[in-house]
Scaffold this motif. Sequence first.
Motif, PDB file in Angstrom:
ATOM      1  N   TRP A  13     -40.019  15.047  43.953  1.00  0.00           N
ATOM      2  CA  TRP A  13     -39.835  16.156  43.011  1.00  0.00           C
ATOM      3  C   TRP A  13     -41.148  16.595  42.348  1.00  0.00           C
ATOM      4  N   SER A  19     -40.370  20.835  49.258  1.00  0.00           N
ATOM      5  CA  SER A  19     -39.149  20.518  48.506  1.00  0.00           C
ATOM      6  C   SER A  19     -38.735  19.060  48.666  1.00  0.00           C
ATOM      7  N   ARG A  21     -35.855  18.076  49.247  1.00  0.00           N
ATOM      8  CA  ARG A  21     -34.915  18.037  50.367  1.00  0.00           C
ATOM      9  C   ARG A  21     -35.644  17.780  51.687  1.00  0.00           C
ATOM     10  N   ASP A 167     -38.307  23.795  55.032  1.00  0.00           N
ATOM     11  CA  ASP A 167     -38.892  24.600  53.951  1.00  0.00           C
ATOM     12  C   ASP A 167     -39.623  25.829  54.463  1.00  0.00           C
TER      13      ASP A 167
END
Length: 306
Positions: A13, A19, A21, A167
Amino acid sequence: MRYQLAPLYCRPWTLNGISPRLIESHYENNYGAALNRLNAISQEIEQLDFSDSSDQSLARLKRDEMALLNSTLLHELYFASLGGDGRVVPDTLASAMARDFGSVDRWRQEFVGIANGLAGGSGWVLLSYVPRDGRLINQLASGHDQSIAGAIPVLALDMYEHAYHLDFGANASAYIAAFMRNIDWSAVMLRYEDAIKVAPPRPLEQKQFADVPSISVEEVRQMLKSGTSVQIIDTRPKHYTAKAQDIMEGAVWRDPERLDDWIGTLSKTEPVVTFCVYGFHIGCETASTLRKAGFDARYMSGGHFA
Ligand SMILES: [Fe+2]
């Protein structure tokens, strides 16, 4: 051997433009999967019944093991390369880059250039340290199973599509730029400091001539350049010199089998350098005999070939 999953080093993060993810998917689905497959294959190899399996299937397993092992090592390095702000290269590393690439900028251009060259394909871009040469080098590896033998990677950029597609889609150059913005240089620097402690391969040694001093081609070149008087004797065997007419600049050929005939023409006040074809047996033996006779003689390592 059972390999253990390394914890995810970077904090997903905190990354700038990559990202959580993507990183989590990469860590679980690619790194994690490779580690599981590596463990499965190691187990398969350990349990192999050699009397009942072909050498081809063993070779296939060993190839897979190498690719998967390297994949886990490089992925761990990749995740450990991220988490910084990519900006300031610490001084020690910056001067090593200046030494080996010309400047930090040139290093960056080369590293990013290699990555862009891989866009649309797959592979790795590694910054590695080679203990033999005492230098850093950028390396392209088009698969998990390719890397410079003996080199120690300190920074890894994953150019497999799985590393960016979530991404960035097909926009690999945006991914490369984001990677560069997230390099943790202080971690790279610590890995570099560890890498330079690794000793280069031990020098080749000719035990029977351990007490005969050698001189490198570069040192001889320096002596000639600086005008130092030196007697350079090419002692390649007669049958060899008949084939190869070229002779080192500043050297005279003397038949190693007739040393007694020409030893009297040498001066004891000037250094003598002898060599044969590759700088092994005959050159060393001649230097050894000359030393016993009171000459300041050394053999040139690498010989005529060097
Ligand atoms: Fe990957």
